[in-house]
Design an enzyme around this catalytic site. Structure first.
Site, PDB file in Angstrom:
ATOM      1  N   GLY A  17       0.841  -1.205   0.000  1.00 39.37           N
ATOM      2  CA  GLY A  17       0.000   0.000   0.000  1.00 39.37           C
ATOM      3  C   GLY A  17       0.873   1.250   0.000  1.00 39.37           C
ATOM      4  N   ARG A  78       0.988  -4.761  -5.387  1.00 41.49           N
ATOM      5  CA  ARG A  78       1.046  -6.021  -4.643  1.00 41.49           C
ATOM      6  C   ARG A  78       1.295  -7.089  -5.714  1.00 41.49           C
ATOM      7  NH1 ARG A  78      -0.935  -4.098   0.364  1.00 41.49           N
ATOM      8  NH2 ARG A  78      -2.572  -2.556   0.076  1.00 41.49           N
ATOM      9  N   ASP A 109       5.155  -4.525   6.343  1.00 48.55           N
ATOM     10  CA  ASP A 109       5.638  -5.848   6.792  1.00 48.55           C
ATOM     11  C   ASP A 109       5.616  -6.885   5.666  1.00 48.55           C
ATOM     12  OD1 ASP A 109       2.751  -5.810   7.031  1.00 48.55           O
ATOM     13  OD2 ASP A 109       2.912  -7.711   8.092  1.00 48.55           O
ATOM     14  N   THR A 132       4.540   2.688   5.505  1.00 47.26           N
ATOM     15  CA  THR A 132       3.154   2.189   5.600  1.00 47.26           C
ATOM     16  C   THR A 132       2.382   3.083   6.550  1.00 47.26           C
ATOM     17  OG1 THR A 132       1.755   0.386   6.430  1.00 47.26           O
ATOM     18  CG2 THR A 132       3.958   0.474   7.332  1.00 47.26           C
ATOM     19  N   ASP A 134       0.117   2.124   8.423  1.00 49.03           N
ATOM     20  CA  ASP A 134      -0.406   1.320   9.541  1.00 49.03           C
ATOM     21  C   ASP A 134       0.375   1.428  10.849  1.00 49.03           C
ATOM     22  OD1 ASP A 134      -2.412   0.436   7.919  1.00 49.03           O
ATOM     23  OD2 ASP A 134      -1.363  -1.395   7.320  1.00 49.03           O
ATOM     24  N   ASP A 136       2.483  -0.520  12.013  1.00 50.22           N
ATOM     25  CA  ASP A 136       2.415  -1.824  12.687  1.00 50.22           C
ATOM     26  C   ASP A 136       3.736  -2.591  12.663  1.00 50.22           C
ATOM     27  OD1 ASP A 136       2.369  -2.162   9.975  1.00 50.22           O
ATOM     28  OD2 ASP A 136       0.774  -3.648   9.943  1.00 50.22           O
ATOM     29  N   ARG A 178      -6.754  -2.471   9.524  1.00 52.90           N
ATOM     30  CA  ARG A 178      -7.473  -3.736   9.669  1.00 52.90           C
ATOM     31  C   ARG A 178      -6.860  -4.623  10.757  1.00 52.90           C
ATOM     32  NH1 ARG A 178      -8.499  -7.382   4.338  1.00 52.90           N
ATOM     33  NH2 ARG A 178      -9.512  -9.102   5.387  1.00 52.90           N
TER      34      ARG A 178
HETATM   35  P1  ATP Z   1       0.783  -2.209   3.650  1.00 47.35           P
HETATM   36  O1  ATP Z   1       0.500  -3.103   4.838  1.00 47.35           O
HETATM   37  O2  ATP Z   1       1.020  -0.817   4.038  1.00 47.35           O
HETATM   38  O3  ATP Z   1      -0.209  -2.354   2.542  1.00 47.35           O
HETATM   39  P2  ATP Z   1       2.770  -4.177   2.929  1.00 47.35           P
HETATM   40  O4  ATP Z   1       4.176  -4.071   2.466  1.00 47.35           O
HETATM   41  O5  ATP Z   1       2.549  -4.935   4.214  1.00 47.35           O
HETATM   42  O6  ATP Z   1       2.206  -2.702   3.018  1.00 47.35           O
HETATM   43  P3  ATP Z   1       1.554  -6.334   1.420  1.00 47.35           P
HETATM   44  O7  ATP Z   1       0.513  -6.305   0.370  1.00 47.35           O
HETATM   45  O8  ATP Z   1       1.313  -7.165   2.630  1.00 47.35           O
HETATM   46  O9  ATP Z   1       1.856  -4.820   1.791  1.00 47.35           O
HETATM   47  O10 ATP Z   1       2.925  -6.876   0.766  1.00 47.35           O
HETATM   48  C1  ATP Z   1       3.469  -6.237  -0.385  1.00 47.35           C
HETATM   49  C2  ATP Z   1       4.085  -7.260  -1.302  1.00 47.35           C
HETATM   50  O11 ATP Z   1       5.179  -7.926  -0.648  1.00 47.35           O
HETATM   51  C3  ATP Z   1       3.174  -8.409  -1.722  1.00 47.35           C
HETATM   52  O12 ATP Z   1       2.293  -8.036  -2.749  1.00 47.35           O
HETATM   53  C4  ATP Z   1       4.191  -9.426  -2.193  1.00 47.35           C
HETATM   54  O13 ATP Z   1       4.703  -9.071  -3.455  1.00 47.35           O
HETATM   55  C5  ATP Z   1       5.300  -9.244  -1.155  1.00 47.35           C
HETATM   56  N1  ATP Z   1       5.149 -10.208  -0.063  1.00 47.35           N
HETATM   57  C6  ATP Z   1       4.308 -10.162   0.993  1.00 47.35           C
HETATM   58  N2  ATP Z   1       4.430 -11.245   1.786  1.00 47.35           N
HETATM   59  C7  ATP Z   1       5.374 -12.023   1.201  1.00 47.35           C
HETATM   60  C8  ATP Z   1       5.953 -13.301   1.509  1.00 47.35           C
HETATM   61  N3  ATP Z   1       5.583 -13.992   2.594  1.00 47.35           N
HETATM   62  N4  ATP Z   1       6.891 -13.785   0.656  1.00 47.35           N
HETATM   63  C9  ATP Z   1       7.263 -13.090  -0.433  1.00 47.35           C
HETATM   64  N5  ATP Z   1       6.764 -11.893  -0.780  1.00 47.35           N
HETATM   65  C10 ATP Z   1       5.835 -11.359   0.009  1.00 47.35           C
END
Ligand code: ATP
Length: 342
Positions: A17, A78, A109, A132, A134, A136, A178
């Site tokens: 995000g 994503r 994360d 992020t 969040d 978190d 969330r």
């Molecule tokens: P936000 O929580 O602010 O939306 P975020 O980085 O947590 O940010 P996510 O959608 O959870 O957002 O993760 C971003 C991208 O990171 C995913 O679309 C994927 O490409 C990669 N990713 C997430 N988890 C994994 C994992 N366990 N292994 C490999 N890649 C991952």
């Protein structure tokens, strides 16, 4: 500063995000890299860009006047496929083909899990920058984007209060968060909301509709009829703010309106705090690369830049501020009457 090897070329991407301040972090990465004589290659659309070889060189001229904008000029995404082993291997091969020595991942994360996943297949250094809304992540006092999101939510709550007060209405304002109630708690405190429904509180003891109604009645009894503003973190009530408002109107005849803030919380000018945090952490990420470390997040603790193992950022818990919770719940909006000591 001990340099383990001469880093010449780094990659950077924004993932997950989008968060206000991502552009400021990108700018800082590019300016710091240039300062230390490194080249920067930016990958577009997060990990998808690593797989698609969608990249562009970034020089200081490319990041002029971007820090005041939210979103991210190199785009975010994503990418479900990145979770597969073959995808990480493909990304590693693409990074090697471009002679990239280190990668900076700006995201949350999930993005850091992706970085850890990549590190199992790629020998370059990887540094995370917490971007992020969040808040978190363990290991940093704040994430980039959080302060702006709270400011936007507070601003909306203030505006809602004007109309809620005029009509003596109950309003339910749904905010992002969330899995973590940071935006909910801080915006409720900053705007003087009467009630919060947060993931952490729901996990402990889920609210029932009759508890909510009792609190509204009790608040009215103490303060007189008036407005009552409730902050609801997304996904914490079946059907969200709209369903809860309908239930309160239908079953308890309370004049009640829902308001969903949604993606408004991610846009507009990043706050000064986010611009400054992003600038410091972007530079810190490059300096960590020069120190030779890898698989760490560039974080900030009590005004000091720190390096936190990537895995800790999601495995360890970043709890809500218990003092803020206590003040909001027990002092400002008590559910029960507190016995007087004298
Ligand atoms: P936000 O929580 O602010 O939306 P975020 O980085 O947590 O940010 P996510 O959608 O959870 O957002 O993760 C971003 C991208 O990171 C995913 O679309 C994927 O490409 C990669 N990713 C997430 N988890 C994994 C994992 N366990 N292994 C490999 N890649 C991952």
């Amino acid at each position: 500063m001990s340099e383990s090897k001469q880093i010449q070329r780094i990659g950077v991407l924004t993932s997950g995000g989008d968060a206000p301040g991502m552009n400021a972090a990108l700018r800082a990465v590019v300016l710091a890299a240039d300062h230390y004589g490194m080249e920067v290659i930016a990958f577009r659309h997060g990990y998808q860009g690593l797989l698609d070889n969608d990249h562009t060189p970034m020089k200081p001229a490319d990041v002029m006047h971007i820090l005041q904008y939210s979103g991210t000029v190199i785009k975010s995404a994503r990418c479900q496929r990145f979770k597969e082993v073959e995808a990480a291997q493909e990304a590693a091969a693409n990074l090697d083909a471009l002679n990239i020595d280190a990668l900076v991942v700006i995201g949350g994360d999930g993005s850091f899990r992706g970085a850890e996943h990549l590190s199992a297949h790629w020998g370059g250094q990887i540094i995370g920058v917490p971007g992020t809304i969040d808040n978190d992540l363990f290991g940093t006092d704040a994430t980039i984007g959080y302060a702006t999101a709270v400011h936007i939510a507070m601003d909306a709550l203030d505006k809602i209060r004007d109309t809620a007060d005029a009509m003596d209405r109950v309003f339910i304002v749904e905010v992002m968060g969330r899995y973590a109630g940071f935006i909910g708690l801080s915006s409720a405190m900053a705007a003087g909301a009467e009630r919060m429904i947060l993931p952490e509180l729901q996990k402990e003891k889920p609210l029932t509709i009759s508890t909510i109604v009792k609190h509204i009645e009790r608040t009215n009894a103490i303060r007189g009829e008036g407005s009552y503003v409730m902050v609801l973190s997304e996904h914490q009530w079946p059907g969200g703010a709209v369903a809860l408002a309908e239930q309160l109107e239908a079953e308890y005849h309370l004049p009640c309106r829902p308001c969903l803030l949604g993606h408004i919380q991610r846009g507009g000018p990043p706050s000064p705090a986010d611009r400054i945090l992003a600038s410091e952490l972007g530079v810190h990420a490059i300096e960590l690369i020069r120190e030779g470390v890898t698989k760490v997040m560039a974080g900030m603790q009590a005004g000091n830049p720190v390096a936190v193992p990537l895995r800790d950022t999601w495995e360890k818990k970043n709890p809500l501020d218990s003092n803020l919770l206590r003040i909001q719940h027990e002092i400002f909006n008590p559910v029960k009457k507190t016995p007087r000591t004298h």
